[in-house]
Design a protein around this motif. Structure first.
Motif, PDB file in Angstrom:
ATOM      1  N   ARG A  73      -1.008  11.559  51.214  1.00  0.00           N
ATOM      2  CA  ARG A  73      -2.632  11.091  51.226  1.00  0.00           C
ATOM      3  C   ARG A  73      -3.186  10.557  49.895  1.00  0.00           C
ATOM      4  NH1 ARG A  73      -2.313  15.211  54.969  1.00  0.00           N
ATOM      5  NH2 ARG A  73      -3.054  16.786  53.262  1.00  0.00           N
ATOM      6  N   GLN A  74      -2.120  10.120  48.716  1.00  0.00           N
ATOM      7  CA  GLN A  74      -2.288   9.552  47.722  1.00  0.00           C
ATOM      8  C   GLN A  74      -3.279  10.439  47.018  1.00  0.00           C
ATOM      9  OE1 GLN A  74      -2.705   6.838  50.497  1.00  0.00           O
ATOM     10  NE2 GLN A  74      -0.543   7.298  50.086  1.00  0.00           N
ATOM     11  N   GLY A  75      -2.996  11.687  46.876  1.00  0.00           N
ATOM     12  CA  GLY A  75      -3.775  12.667  45.937  1.00  0.00           C
ATOM     13  C   GLY A  75      -4.894  13.421  46.675  1.00  0.00           C
ATOM     14  N   CYS A  76      -4.583  14.124  47.827  1.00  0.00           N
ATOM     15  CA  CYS A  76      -5.619  14.789  48.357  1.00  0.00           C
ATOM     16  C   CYS A  76      -6.144  16.026  47.832  1.00  0.00           C
ATOM     17  CB  CYS A  76      -5.144  15.272  49.992  1.00  0.00           C
ATOM     18  SG  CYS A  76      -3.843  16.308  49.955  1.00  0.00           S
ATOM     19  N   ASP A  77      -5.397  16.680  46.984  1.00  0.00           N
ATOM     20  CA  ASP A  77      -5.669  17.841  46.092  1.00  0.00           C
ATOM     21  C   ASP A  77      -5.737  18.926  47.080  1.00  0.00           C
ATOM     22  OD1 ASP A  77      -5.968  18.899  43.740  1.00  0.00           O
ATOM     23  OD2 ASP A  77      -7.968  19.191  43.967  1.00  0.00           O
ATOM     24  N   ALA A  78      -5.208  19.039  48.171  1.00  0.00           N
ATOM     25  CA  ALA A  78      -5.152  20.241  49.243  1.00  0.00           C
ATOM     26  C   ALA A  78      -3.731  20.552  49.760  1.00  0.00           C
ATOM     27  CB  ALA A  78      -6.229  19.837  50.450  1.00  0.00           C
ATOM     28  N   CYS A  79      -3.082  19.693  49.643  1.00  0.00           N
ATOM     29  CA  CYS A  79      -1.551  19.622  50.176  1.00  0.00           C
ATOM     30  C   CYS A  79      -0.560  20.322  49.196  1.00  0.00           C
ATOM     31  CB  CYS A  79      -0.852  18.479  50.649  1.00  0.00           C
ATOM     32  SG  CYS A  79      -0.532  17.351  49.206  1.00  0.00           S
ATOM     33  N   GLN A  80       0.494  20.742  49.744  1.00  0.00           N
ATOM     34  CA  GLN A  80       1.505  21.583  48.683  1.00  0.00           C
ATOM     35  C   GLN A  80       2.054  20.647  47.865  1.00  0.00           C
ATOM     36  OE1 GLN A  80       2.133  24.716  48.887  1.00  0.00           O
ATOM     37  NE2 GLN A  80       4.045  24.886  47.737  1.00  0.00           N
ATOM     38  N   VAL A  81       2.109  19.450  47.876  1.00  0.00           N
ATOM     39  CA  VAL A  81       2.647  18.611  47.144  1.00  0.00           C
ATOM     40  C   VAL A  81       1.621  18.419  45.928  1.00  0.00           C
ATOM     41  CG1 VAL A  81       3.226  16.109  46.404  1.00  0.00           C
ATOM     42  CG2 VAL A  81       3.953  17.093  48.603  1.00  0.00           C
ATOM     43  N   CYS A  82       0.234  18.404  46.143  1.00  0.00           N
ATOM     44  CA  CYS A  82      -0.744  18.198  45.169  1.00  0.00           C
ATOM     45  C   CYS A  82      -0.653  19.522  44.154  1.00  0.00           C
ATOM     46  CB  CYS A  82      -2.184  17.865  45.448  1.00  0.00           C
ATOM     47  SG  CYS A  82      -2.273  16.208  46.350  1.00  0.00           S
ATOM     48  N   ARG A  83      -0.723  20.585  44.821  1.00  0.00           N
ATOM     49  CA  ARG A  83      -0.710  21.902  44.437  1.00  0.00           C
ATOM     50  C   ARG A  83       0.510  22.149  43.393  1.00  0.00           C
ATOM     51  NH1 ARG A  83      -3.007  23.596  49.342  1.00  0.00           N
ATOM     52  NH2 ARG A  83      -0.664  24.576  49.935  1.00  0.00           N
ATOM     53  N   THR A  84       1.727  21.571  43.782  1.00  0.00           N
ATOM     54  CA  THR A  84       3.098  21.932  42.926  1.00  0.00           C
ATOM     55  C   THR A  84       2.888  20.990  41.696  1.00  0.00           C
ATOM     56  OG1 THR A  84       4.268  20.554  44.270  1.00  0.00           O
ATOM     57  CG2 THR A  84       4.101  23.008  44.847  1.00  0.00           C
ATOM     58  N   VAL A  85       2.518  19.774  41.933  1.00  0.00           N
ATOM     59  CA  VAL A  85       2.251  18.958  40.688  1.00  0.00           C
ATOM     60  C   VAL A  85       1.601  19.563  39.782  1.00  0.00           C
ATOM     61  CG1 VAL A  85       1.594  16.457  40.005  1.00  0.00           C
ATOM     62  CG2 VAL A  85       3.028  16.853  42.192  1.00  0.00           C
ATOM     63  N   ALA A  86       0.282  19.948  40.124  1.00  0.00           N
ATOM     64  CA  ALA A  86      -0.847  20.673  39.286  1.00  0.00           C
ATOM     65  C   ALA A  86      -0.402  21.962  38.794  1.00  0.00           C
ATOM     66  CB  ALA A  86      -2.091  20.931  40.079  1.00  0.00           C
ATOM     67  N   ALA A  87       0.496  22.617  39.267  1.00  0.00           N
ATOM     68  CA  ALA A  87       0.966  23.802  38.713  1.00  0.00           C
ATOM     69  C   ALA A  87       2.487  23.458  37.965  1.00  0.00           C
ATOM     70  CB  ALA A  87       1.529  24.842  39.806  1.00  0.00           C
ATOM     71  N   GLY A  88       2.952  22.299  37.678  1.00  0.00           N
ATOM     72  CA  GLY A  88       4.088  21.915  37.128  1.00  0.00           C
ATOM     73  C   GLY A  88       5.340  22.372  37.577  1.00  0.00           C
ATOM     74  N   THR A  89       5.344  22.687  39.064  1.00  0.00           N
ATOM     75  CA  THR A  89       6.481  23.303  39.618  1.00  0.00           C
ATOM     76  C   THR A  89       7.288  22.193  40.815  1.00  0.00           C
ATOM     77  OG1 THR A  89       5.294  24.538  41.363  1.00  0.00           O
ATOM     78  CG2 THR A  89       5.633  25.547  39.379  1.00  0.00           C
ATOM     79  N   HIS A  90       6.657  21.051  40.831  1.00  0.00           N
ATOM     80  CA  HIS A  90       7.159  20.175  41.948  1.00  0.00           C
ATOM     81  C   HIS A  90       8.486  19.655  41.240  1.00  0.00           C
ATOM     82  CE1 HIS A  90       7.716  16.475  44.350  1.00  0.00           C
ATOM     83  NE2 HIS A  90       6.747  16.872  44.930  1.00  0.00           N
ATOM     84  N   ALA A  91       9.528  19.476  42.341  1.00  0.00           N
ATOM     85  CA  ALA A  91      10.950  19.326  41.827  1.00  0.00           C
ATOM     86  C   ALA A  91      11.212  17.909  41.437  1.00  0.00           C
ATOM     87  CB  ALA A  91      11.877  19.688  43.358  1.00  0.00           C
ATOM     88  N   ASP A  92      10.329  17.101  41.932  1.00  0.00           N
ATOM     89  CA  ASP A  92      10.457  15.675  41.448  1.00  0.00           C
ATOM     90  C   ASP A  92       9.585  15.193  40.481  1.00  0.00           C
ATOM     91  OD1 ASP A  92      12.694  15.191  42.991  1.00  0.00           O
ATOM     92  OD2 ASP A  92      11.526  15.170  44.601  1.00  0.00           O
ATOM     93  N   VAL A  93       8.565  15.908  39.562  1.00  0.00           N
ATOM     94  CA  VAL A  93       7.751  15.767  38.509  1.00  0.00           C
ATOM     95  C   VAL A  93       8.436  16.537  37.411  1.00  0.00           C
ATOM     96  CG1 VAL A  93       5.525  15.478  37.782  1.00  0.00           C
ATOM     97  CG2 VAL A  93       5.971  15.152  40.149  1.00  0.00           C
ATOM     98  N   HIS A  94       8.623  16.003  36.585  1.00  0.00           N
ATOM     99  CA  HIS A  94       9.136  16.606  35.373  1.00  0.00           C
ATOM    100  C   HIS A  94       8.373  16.334  33.847  1.00  0.00           C
ATOM    101  CE1 HIS A  94      12.910  17.527  38.014  1.00  0.00           C
ATOM    102  NE2 HIS A  94      12.879  16.019  37.956  1.00  0.00           N
ATOM    103  N   GLU A  95       7.736  17.379  33.390  1.00  0.00           N
ATOM    104  CA  GLU A  95       6.693  17.053  32.264  1.00  0.00           C
ATOM    105  C   GLU A  95       7.512  17.583  30.954  1.00  0.00           C
ATOM    106  OE1 GLU A  95       2.913  18.873  32.604  1.00  0.00           O
ATOM    107  OE2 GLU A  95       2.848  18.535  34.724  1.00  0.00           O
TER     108      GLU A  95
END
Length: 400
Positions: A73-95
């Protein structure tokens, strides 16, 4: 609420990133069959350069964009994807960030290898480099090759203070879409402190007015007594340079405060890292292979000690730089008041002191003091010992 609510005071940038995320959701890749091919062109591109002054929220905006690209949903801030990106734990977002003085090629090669892979759970493989201005020349060259020929599903998000060649090489910059952030206005900072952090309106307004447009600094000043005390000590320096003894005492105070901050921020962490390493390397073990393990442990200990020294050096420099920026802001206010310019003060809570200093000293004196502070900042960047650089600066401040 959405991930964009985290990006404070940047409506134009948010609008641009929203459009790109919406466009990216309809991009079709070579493996998808019919449809719009590739991620290039239109509102979306494969490499972005986020620039802006310290505190403008470069990495926050980049992280919000990463979440919007991956979120259905292009950044709903409520789903698991948004939460894991914010936490730095998303498998396909590397900081990629550094606590040391630079980002070396060794640190970047792992990220470059990941950039060449297909994403595992999401549409995009995203590489977010927080400190692109700290990359060494070799690291920049390695990143350049990856940005020049990216995987069609890979997106690079680079963050740097500016587009100047000293921060980002011209060749990398030319291959990125620029997104320029500005210093957030005071009202926007105060609003986010009050609404998101639950800080009372008066404290939020004060912190926003003295933070220099740096949201993280405003939050620390509003919440942390030590941060407020350090600021008070720094702004007391101009009034405490009446004799040579006070000059050296002021220098000792500035350097000592930075050392205390290093100890507070890294001391316990350093000890925990040493203990963790010792356990992982089998400390206290016996039997076959112990000698070889001990040799490996010593090498790992040296590497850890080097990383900790670099981290301490950067923490010390950052602490001193904050103090110097506060001092520069004070003399900037004196200079502005001397000219009678109607502009926003850096330290509005020091209006009476500034008025007195502007009346007692010349504008030329204020300018010379500003130049002494800037010279000290440059000296610290070139590895001059902090004690020497700061003593030279406070001596110049007293001389005026």
């Amino acid at each position: 609420m959405s991930v964009w609510s985290q990006v404070v005071g940047q409506p134009e940038a948010v609008a641009e990133l929203r459009a790109a995320a919406e466009h990216a959701a309809h991009v079709r890749f070579s493996s998808d069959g019919e449809g719009e091919e590739g991620a290039r062109g239109g509102a979306m591109t494969h490499a972005w350069l986020f620039t802006g002054p310290p505190g403008s929220g470069r990495s926050v905006a980049a992280r919000a964009f990463a979440a919007a690209l991956q979120c259905p949903r292009q950044g709903c801030d409520a789903c698991q994807v948004c939460r894991t990106v914010a936490a730095g734990t998303h498998a396909d977002v590397h900081e990629v960030a550094t606590e040391g003085l630079s980002l070396g090629v060794k640190e970047m090669r792992g990220m470059i290898e990941r950039a060449a892979r297909m994403p595992t759970t999401a549409r995009w493989q995203i590489i977010l480099i927080e400190d692109a201005d700290r990359m060494t020349e070799q690291a920049s060259n390695a990143v350049l090759k990856a940005v020049e020929e990216p995987n069609e599903r890979t997106v690079f998000l680079l963050c740097a203070p500016s587009e100047h060649p000293d921060d980002v090489s011209v060749t990398i910059r030319s291959r990125c879409r620029p997104l320029r952030l500005r210093t957030p206005v005071m009202s926007a900072i105060a609003e986010v402190l009050a609404e998101r952090d639950g800080i009372d309106a008066e404290t939020a307004s004060w912190a926003a007015s003295v933070c220099g447009g740096h949201i993280g600094r405003a939050r620390r000043l509003a919440r942390d007594d030590d941060a407020r005390n350090r600021r008070e000590a720094v702004l007391a320096v101009p009034r405490s340079l009446r004799s040579a003894a006070e000059v050296f005492a002021a220098a000792d105070g500035l350097v000592g405060a930075a050392e205390a901050e290093v100890t507070a921020l890294t001391g316990e962490r350093d000890e925990a890292e040493r203990e963790e390493l010792a356990v992982s390397m089998g400390a206290g073990g016996s039997g076959k292979g112990v000698a070889q393990a001990q040799r490996a442990a010593k090498a790992a200990e040296k590497d850890l000690e080097k990383q900790q020294r670099l981290r301490a050096t950067r923490t010390r420099r950052d602490a001193l730089d904050r103090a110097l920026v506060d001092l520069a802001g004070y003399y900037r206010d004196v200079l502005v008041r001397g000219f009678g310019a109607e502009v926003t003060a850096t330290h509005p809570d020091r209006a009476r002191e500034v008025e007195s200093a502007a009346r007692d000293d010349s504008r030329e004196s204020a300018l010379r003091r500003l130049e002494a502070i800037l010279a000290c900042r440059e000296a610290l960047e070139t590895n001059v010992k902090p004690q020497i650089a700061v003593e030279a600066m406070v001596t110049a401040l007293r001389a005026g």
